[in-house]
Design a protein around this motif. Structure first.
Motif, PDB file in Angstrom:
ATOM      1  N   ASP A   1      45.380  31.455  28.844  1.00 20.56           N
ATOM      2  CA  ASP A   1      45.121  30.015  28.858  1.00 20.56           C
ATOM      3  C   ASP A   1      45.619  29.432  30.165  1.00 20.56           C
ATOM      4  O   ASP A   1      46.765  29.704  30.559  1.00 20.56           O
ATOM      5  N   VAL A   2      44.786  28.635  30.827  1.00 23.81           N
ATOM      6  CA  VAL A   2      45.176  27.967  32.072  1.00 23.81           C
ATOM      7  C   VAL A   2      44.698  26.526  32.049  1.00 23.81           C
ATOM      8  O   VAL A   2      43.772  26.184  31.322  1.00 23.81           O
ATOM      9  N   ARG A   3      45.305  25.695  32.853  1.00 24.12           N
ATOM     10  CA  ARG A   3      44.876  24.309  33.016  1.00 24.12           C
ATOM     11  C   ARG A   3      43.603  24.289  33.871  1.00 24.12           C
ATOM     12  O   ARG A   3      43.388  25.193  34.684  1.00 24.12           O
ATOM     13  N   PRO A   4      42.757  23.267  33.735  1.00 23.18           N
ATOM     14  CA  PRO A   4      41.490  23.232  34.467  1.00 23.18           C
ATOM     15  C   PRO A   4      41.591  23.273  35.988  1.00 23.18           C
ATOM     16  O   PRO A   4      40.664  23.702  36.636  1.00 23.18           O
ATOM     17  N   ASP A   5      42.689  22.845  36.565  1.00 22.97           N
ATOM     18  CA  ASP A   5      42.810  22.808  38.029  1.00 22.97           C
ATOM     19  C   ASP A   5      43.571  24.016  38.595  1.00 22.97           C
ATOM     20  O   ASP A   5      43.988  24.007  39.745  1.00 22.97           O
ATOM     21  N   THR A   6      43.690  25.090  37.837  1.00 21.60           N
ATOM     22  CA  THR A   6      44.462  26.268  38.232  1.00 21.60           C
ATOM     23  C   THR A   6      43.646  27.178  39.142  1.00 21.60           C
ATOM     24  O   THR A   6      42.495  27.475  38.848  1.00 21.60           O
ATOM     25  N   THR A   7      44.255  27.630  40.237  1.00 19.68           N
ATOM     26  CA  THR A   7      43.580  28.627  41.072  1.00 19.68           C
ATOM     27  C   THR A   7      43.705  29.997  40.405  1.00 19.68           C
ATOM     28  O   THR A   7      44.608  30.234  39.590  1.00 19.68           O
ATOM     29  N   VAL A   8      42.820  30.886  40.783  1.00 21.79           N
ATOM     30  CA  VAL A   8      42.887  32.256  40.276  1.00 21.79           C
ATOM     31  C   VAL A   8      44.210  32.894  40.695  1.00 21.79           C
ATOM     32  O   VAL A   8      44.845  33.599  39.900  1.00 21.79           O
TER      33      VAL A   8
ATOM     34  N   CYS B   1      44.579  38.283  48.841  1.00 24.01           N
ATOM     35  CA  CYS B   1      44.486  37.960  47.414  1.00 24.01           C
ATOM     36  C   CYS B   1      43.120  38.303  46.828  1.00 24.01           C
ATOM     37  O   CYS B   1      42.782  37.837  45.746  1.00 24.01           O
ATOM     38  N   ARG B   2      42.354  39.135  47.490  1.00 25.25           N
ATOM     39  CA  ARG B   2      40.996  39.434  47.030  1.00 25.25           C
ATOM     40  C   ARG B   2      40.989  40.095  45.653  1.00 25.25           C
ATOM     41  O   ARG B   2      41.757  41.011  45.388  1.00 25.25           O
ATOM     42  N   VAL B   3      40.106  39.599  44.785  1.00 27.43           N
ATOM     43  CA  VAL B   3      39.897  40.131  43.444  1.00 27.43           C
ATOM     44  C   VAL B   3      38.399  40.119  43.163  1.00 27.43           C
ATOM     45  O   VAL B   3      37.619  39.578  43.944  1.00 27.43           O
ATOM     46  N   SER B   4      38.004  40.681  42.034  1.00 28.72           N
ATOM     47  CA  SER B   4      36.624  40.564  41.561  1.00 28.72           C
ATOM     48  C   SER B   4      36.586  39.450  40.520  1.00 28.72           C
ATOM     49  O   SER B   4      37.431  39.408  39.618  1.00 28.72           O
ATOM     50  N   VAL B   5      35.640  38.548  40.664  1.00 22.88           N
ATOM     51  CA  VAL B   5      35.456  37.453  39.716  1.00 22.88           C
ATOM     52  C   VAL B   5      34.026  37.524  39.214  1.00 22.88           C
ATOM     53  O   VAL B   5      33.081  37.476  40.012  1.00 22.88           O
ATOM     54  N   ASP B   6      33.891  37.638  37.898  1.00 18.29           N
ATOM     55  CA  ASP B   6      32.565  37.738  37.278  1.00 18.29           C
ATOM     56  C   ASP B   6      31.714  38.795  37.985  1.00 18.29           C
ATOM     57  O   ASP B   6      30.551  38.575  38.304  1.00 18.29           O
ATOM     58  N   GLU B   7      32.341  39.938  38.271  1.00 18.61           N
ATOM     59  CA  GLU B   7      31.728  41.111  38.901  1.00 18.61           C
ATOM     60  C   GLU B   7      31.310  40.899  40.356  1.00 18.61           C
ATOM     61  O   GLU B   7      30.567  41.697  40.913  1.00 18.61           O
ATOM     62  N   ARG B   8      31.797  39.851  40.985  1.00 19.99           N
ATOM     63  CA  ARG B   8      31.577  39.641  42.421  1.00 19.99           C
ATOM     64  C   ARG B   8      32.859  40.053  43.145  1.00 19.99           C
ATOM     65  O   ARG B   8      33.925  39.489  42.918  1.00 19.99           O
ATOM     66  N   ALA B   9      32.755  41.036  44.020  1.00 18.36           N
ATOM     67  CA  ALA B   9      33.931  41.602  44.694  1.00 18.36           C
ATOM     68  C   ALA B   9      34.400  40.716  45.844  1.00 18.36           C
ATOM     69  O   ALA B   9      33.640  39.902  46.378  1.00 18.36           O
ATOM     70  N   HIS B  10      35.646  40.884  46.217  1.00 19.92           N
ATOM     71  CA  HIS B  10      36.263  40.264  47.397  1.00 19.92           C
ATOM     72  C   HIS B  10      36.298  38.737  47.343  1.00 19.92           C
ATOM     73  O   HIS B  10      36.162  38.075  48.366  1.00 19.92           O
ATOM     74  N   VAL B  11      36.524  38.190  46.160  1.00 14.58           N
ATOM     75  CA  VAL B  11      36.686  36.752  46.003  1.00 14.58           C
ATOM     76  C   VAL B  11      38.139  36.414  46.345  1.00 14.58           C
ATOM     77  O   VAL B  11      39.065  37.106  45.913  1.00 14.58           O
ATOM     78  N   LEU B  12      38.342  35.359  47.118  1.00 16.31           N
ATOM     79  CA  LEU B  12      39.699  34.937  47.476  1.00 16.31           C
ATOM     80  C   LEU B  12      40.312  34.155  46.313  1.00 16.31           C
ATOM     81  O   LEU B  12      39.895  33.047  45.999  1.00 16.31           O
ATOM     82  N   ALA B  13      41.320  34.743  45.689  1.00 18.92           N
ATOM     83  CA  ALA B  13      41.954  34.140  44.513  1.00 18.92           C
ATOM     84  C   ALA B  13      42.611  32.804  44.827  1.00 18.92           C
ATOM     85  O   ALA B  13      42.609  31.897  44.000  1.00 18.92           O
ATOM     86  N   CYS B  14      43.144  32.669  46.042  1.00 18.63           N
ATOM     87  CA  CYS B  14      43.847  31.423  46.391  1.00 18.63           C
ATOM     88  C   CYS B  14      42.874  30.263  46.626  1.00 18.63           C
ATOM     89  O   CYS B  14      43.291  29.107  46.612  1.00 18.63           O
ATOM     90  N   GLN B  15      41.607  30.548  46.824  1.00 20.28           N
ATOM     91  CA  GLN B  15      40.615  29.516  47.119  1.00 20.28           C
ATOM     92  C   GLN B  15      39.638  29.291  45.962  1.00 20.28           C
ATOM     93  O   GLN B  15      38.693  28.527  46.098  1.00 20.28           O
ATOM     94  N   THR B  16      39.865  29.947  44.836  1.00 19.90           N
ATOM     95  CA  THR B  16      38.940  29.881  43.707  1.00 19.90           C
ATOM     96  C   THR B  16      39.618  29.217  42.522  1.00 19.90           C
ATOM     97  O   THR B  16      40.695  29.635  42.096  1.00 19.90           O
ATOM     98  N   ILE B  17      38.969  28.193  41.981  1.00 14.95           N
ATOM     99  CA  ILE B  17      39.475  27.482  40.808  1.00 14.95           C
ATOM    100  C   ILE B  17      38.948  28.178  39.554  1.00 14.95           C
ATOM    101  O   ILE B  17      37.775  28.550  39.482  1.00 14.95           O
ATOM    102  N   CYS B  18      39.811  28.333  38.562  1.00 10.95           N
ATOM    103  CA  CYS B  18      39.419  28.980  37.317  1.00 10.95           C
ATOM    104  C   CYS B  18      38.347  28.169  36.588  1.00 10.95           C
ATOM    105  O   CYS B  18      38.376  26.935  36.601  1.00 10.95           O
ATOM    106  N   ARG B  19      37.416  28.891  35.976  1.00 14.60           N
ATOM    107  CA  ARG B  19      36.400  28.305  35.113  1.00 14.60           C
ATOM    108  C   ARG B  19      36.548  28.938  33.737  1.00 14.60           C
ATOM    109  O   ARG B  19      36.950  30.098  33.621  1.00 14.60           O
ATOM    110  N   ASP B  20      36.189  28.200  32.710  1.00 15.68           N
ATOM    111  CA  ASP B  20      36.275  28.726  31.362  1.00 15.68           C
ATOM    112  C   ASP B  20      35.410  29.976  31.227  1.00 15.68           C
ATOM    113  O   ASP B  20      34.255  29.995  31.650  1.00 15.68           O
TER     114      ASP B  20
END
Length: 95
Positions: A24-31, A65-84
């Protein structure tokens, strides 16, 4: 998946999946912040020499901070806001 939080912090929360575990995270939380909440400071990937790497600059310059988000590789976690419902995968195995 979004819902009202019933704990001390009121308001909406989102649910993201980090390496198969819901968080669980708040809506404005970065990855990056969600990853620290889940694992502490342990790194998100490994360098070519096998050392754990984690967010360093917090503004997307270092790209550690690169991670995979929704199967997209090399996403910058510090620049990406969490989505439900977001699915986040790291390269560093849990311990």
């Amino acid at each position: 998946m979004a819902r009202e939080h019933t704990g001390l912090e009121r308001g909406p929360v989102l649910v993201v999946m980090i390496d198969g575990t819901p968080l669980d995270v708040r809506p404005d939380t970065t990855v990056a912040a969600a990853l620290v909440s889940r694992y502490g400071v342990r790194g998100t990937r490994r360098s070519v020499s096998g050392q754990p790497r984690a967010a360093l600059c917090g503004m997307g310059v270092c790209q550690e901070c690169r991670v995979s988000v929704d199967e997209r590789a090399h996403v910058l976690a510090c620049q990406t806001i969490c989505r439900d419902g977001m699915i986040i995968r790291t390269e560093v195995s849990t311990s």
